[in-house]
Structure formats: C-alpha cells, structure tokens
Scaffold this active site. Structure first.
Site, PDB file in Angstrom:
ATOM      1  N   ARG A  24       1.009  -1.099  -0.041  1.00  0.00           N
ATOM      2  CA  ARG A  24      -0.054  -0.256  -0.021  1.00  0.00           C
ATOM      3  C   ARG A  24       1.048   1.099  -0.023  1.00  0.00           C
ATOM      4  O   ARG A  24       1.641   1.531   0.830  1.00  0.00           O
ATOM      5  CB  ARG A  24      -0.987   0.018   1.049  1.00  0.00           C
ATOM      6  CG  ARG A  24      -2.009  -1.148   1.279  1.00  0.00           C
ATOM      7  CD  ARG A  24      -2.672  -1.158   2.546  1.00  0.00           C
ATOM      8  NE  ARG A  24      -3.427  -2.515   2.428  1.00  0.00           N
ATOM      9  CZ  ARG A  24      -4.733  -2.776   3.037  1.00  0.00           C
ATOM     10  NH1 ARG A  24      -5.057  -1.849   3.765  1.00  0.00           N
ATOM     11  NH2 ARG A  24      -5.100  -4.022   3.374  1.00  0.00           N
ATOM     12  N   LYS A 249     -17.012   9.193   9.890  1.00  0.00           N
ATOM     13  CA  LYS A 249     -17.252   9.079   8.414  1.00  0.00           C
ATOM     14  C   LYS A 249     -18.348   9.969   8.209  1.00  0.00           C
ATOM     15  O   LYS A 249     -18.078  11.211   7.844  1.00  0.00           O
ATOM     16  CB  LYS A 249     -17.755   7.577   8.402  1.00  0.00           C
ATOM     17  CG  LYS A 249     -16.510   6.437   8.693  1.00  0.00           C
ATOM     18  CD  LYS A 249     -17.037   5.173   8.257  1.00  0.00           C
ATOM     19  CE  LYS A 249     -15.828   4.097   8.112  1.00  0.00           C
ATOM     20  NZ  LYS A 249     -14.910   4.050   9.424  1.00  0.00           N
ATOM     21  N   THR A 278      -7.265   6.043  28.087  1.00  0.00           N
ATOM     22  CA  THR A 278      -7.050   6.970  26.786  1.00  0.00           C
ATOM     23  C   THR A 278      -7.475   8.341  27.022  1.00  0.00           C
ATOM     24  O   THR A 278      -8.440   8.708  27.691  1.00  0.00           O
ATOM     25  CB  THR A 278      -7.902   6.384  25.782  1.00  0.00           C
ATOM     26  OG1 THR A 278      -7.353   4.937  25.618  1.00  0.00           O
ATOM     27  CG2 THR A 278      -7.675   7.075  24.267  1.00  0.00           C
TER      28      THR A 278
END
Length: 408
Positions: A24, A249, A278
């Site tokens: 890629r 998205k 996190t």
C-alpha cells in the site's frame, strides 16, 4: 548490527507484499476546505484530484456549522482535553455530545471513544471477558476491530455465516440457554456494501435470550429519518441492545461511541481499559461532532441523504450502461470488481495520473484474494459532470486493461 538482521526480515516480507501487488502506498493529499471533493495532490500525478473513496460521505468535515463550532470551542477551551475522562478530560462538550448520541439512537446513554476501532475493541472485549460463561456470535465478515475485541475478550466464540440467520439460529440452539450470549454484526458492510437482515437477526437473538451488538459505522448519518442508521430506518433501534457508531465517517470528524441502557454504558465506562486509560477527544472535536449530528438530524440531513442516493444511482446506471462490473447492493458503496491485485493497482495509478481521479485499490487482506476492487463512495457534493467523467475514465481503462465486461 542487530538492527540489520531484523531489517532484512522486514524487507523480505515487504518485498513479497509488493510482488503480490498488495503493498500500500499512501497518496499525500490536502483537502481544500469549501471545494469538497477536490484535493491538492502533493505526490506524483495530477496536481488537483477528485476524491472518490473517502468516508466523509456527506462532506460534513467541511460544513460551515461544523467548522464554526470547532473554531469557537478551540478559542474557548484550547486544543486538547487535558487528560483521560477520569482524570481531567471530561468537558461539557463531551457530555453534550453523549446526550446527542443517546438521543440519535433512542437510548438512555452513550459513551465516547477515540475511534470506532477502539469502541468496538474495548466494548466487545469488556463485555465478553466480564460476562461469566459468555459466548460471542460473530458474523463472518465483521470488521477487524470487532474481531480484535472478541479475541481480547478470551471468551467462547462462534463465527456464523455472513447474514445467514438460519446458521445463527442453529448455532445458538446448541448453546446453554441460560448462559450469556452476544450476537455481533454490522448493518452496512463496508467492502461489499450489503445490508444485514436486522429484524430477522433480532428475532433469533431474542428467541435465545442473546444480547445484540450492532455496528452502524457505515450507516449513521446516512440512513433513517434523522440519520440514526439502518436500525432507525427500519424502526428497530429499541430492540438492539447496543448500537455502536463512528464520528469519523458521515459526521465528518473523528471518534467512536456506543449507546445502550444506562447500566450497560456505565458498565463499559467502568471496566473498559480502552476507555479508562486513553486521553479524551479534544473538546473542539466533540463540539463539531455535536453540531454535525444536529445538522443531519434536521431537514438539511434529509436533503443531503437524498442527494447522495441520487449520485449513487447515477454512477451505477452509467457503469451498467458500459458493462463495468460492480457489486450489486442497496447501499451507498459502489465496489467495482477488478479481481486482480496488479491490475487493480494499475487502474488506481492511471486514474490518478491521467484523470485526476483518486481511488485506492482494495486488495488482500482487506478483501479475499481474487476479490480485489475499486471502492467508490459518491457523495452529494460530487457533481453530475464528475460522475460522468469517472464513468468515462473507467470505460477507457477497462478496454486498455482487457478486463471483462458485463453483458446486459
């Protein structure tokens, strides 16, 4: 040197990847605010390209209201959240976004994560590991993030044939009826663009007392009266135990989330290491996502969704007229089937170099060998002329590459 020894191993495997046509290469693009889907290309090929494979499905990453919310929050709060949610990273913007998401899916509560990958990995991993004797039933085409979450759970699992409700029923029937079970599946599958038979899956899961875990990442914002996804469109949200989605998205920013009952969401909040340890999303991201959801819940969202479906239909009609094979499905994803990794990469390169059309080749391991494709995602901001230009370019290259056409 020791590093040379290991580098030789790395190079050998990378060379094999290149020989197979599956290596890629990232295109270095610079999106032009206000000119979506155009972008400046900093690499080889055309200087200006039209992006045809993005997941910012409706162009919300450049919507004026979304940008205004982000700018205002940066000015008011600064760049970062300042820590994990537990330490110092829970801001008003996070709380308001979670309320907006819970409302979107008709649930009591929602929980934010830094990405859709993390929300799947952390939530499935937590549920599977902390429900005693749990078995997770996973659709065979579930996303890598769901698969990783199930692996992390280290509980019993079964993989049922893709969208095969009879196979799911048969497998659930063989399990202890009193043991916890989770049926994990997606609504829109991102590579083939097919849609799960959600109602039938829910019927089977409920009959066997199983929780349902629905990944709507390729559907939120795009389907349903307010953009709640396929489950909203089909009036099924109240029957799904947990709905997972993304902000990266159709909503145009970044982040993931889960929604469900208050105890379920609190359970994940309290035990999921992928959430606890996190750093929280920047408040400006949360504010922008909140505004994007509000836009897509309203009339403008209805208009954008209809315009997107129109462009999807236009592209499919042009491909059909030219005999270019594309995977039939009822979603917004248009997979043009090449079925050869080298030719798939060649087509992608030529489209970029000669035509200024950017689409990444989808090769193994994202899809099975022999199923290589170009995955197009028309948006409401792709003009009719751009759709026609793409179709004409594919028509030319299909002949040059000696690829088979579909005879009507």
């Amino acid at each position: 040197m020791t590093s040379d020894r290991y580098d030789s191993i790395f190079r050998a495997q990378l060379d094999a990847l290149k020989d197979d046509g599956n290596y890629r290469i990232f295109a270095e693009l610079e999106r032009r605010c206000g000119d979506f889907p155009l972008a400046k290309n900093h690499g080889a090929g055309a200087d200006e390209v039209t992006v045809w494979c993005g997941n910012d499905y409706l162009g919300m990453g450049q919507h004026p209201r979304v940008l205004k919310a982000m700018h205002e929050t940066v000015d008011a709060c600064g760049a970062g959240a300042g820590g994990t949610r537990n330490i110092s990273g829970t801001t008003h913007a996070h709380v308001m976004l979670e309320r907006e998401l819970a409302d979107l899916h008709g649930k009591e509560a929602a929980l934010l994560f830094t990405s859709g990958y993390v929300s799947n990995w952390a939530s499935l991993g937590t549920l599977g590991s902390r429900l005693p004797g749990c078995t997770i039933m996973s659709d065979s085409l579930n996303h890598a993030s769901m698969i990783e979450g199930i692996r992390h759970a280290r509980c019993a699992k079964q993989i049922w044939r893709h969208n095969d409700v009879e196979d799911l029923d048969r497998r659930l029937s063989a399990l202890d009826p009193d043991a916890p079970k989770i049926v994990a599946f997606e609504s829109v599958y991102s590579m083939d663009g097919d849609i799960a038979p959600i109602a039938e899956i829910l019927d089977v899961a409920e009959r066997h007392g199983a929780m349902t875990y629905l990944d709507e990442v390729h559907a939120v914002g795009l389907y349903g009266p307010r953009g709640g996804g396929i489950a909203e469109r089909e009036g099924l949200m109240d029957r799904v135990t947990l709905i997972e989605g993304t902000l990266g998205k159709a909503f145009g920013v970044v982040g993931g989330y889960v929604t469900g009952s208050a105890p379920l969401v609190d359970f994940i909040r309290s035990f999921a290491s992928g959430f606890i340890f996190t750093t929280a999303l920047p408040p400006a991201i949360a504010a922008a996502a909140t505004e994007s959801i509000k836009v897509l819940k309203g009339f403008e969202g209805v208009r954008l969704r209809a315009a997107q479906q129109r462009q999807v239909a236009r592209l499919r009609a042009r491909l059909d007229a030219m005999g270019i094979p594309h995977q039939p499905n009822p979603s917004h994803i248009v997979p043009v089937m090449v079925k050869d990794p080298v030719k798939c990469k060649w087509l992608s390169d030529i489209l970029l170099d000669r035509y200024g059309i950017y689409v990444q080749p989808i090769n193994y391991p994202t899809v099975a060998k022999g199923e290589e494709r170009l995955r197009f995602t028309p948006s409401p901001l792709h003009s009719d002329a751009e759709v026609d230009r793409l179709a004409d370019a594919l028509h030319d290259l299909w002949s040059q590459c000696a690829l088979a056409r579909v005879v009507a």
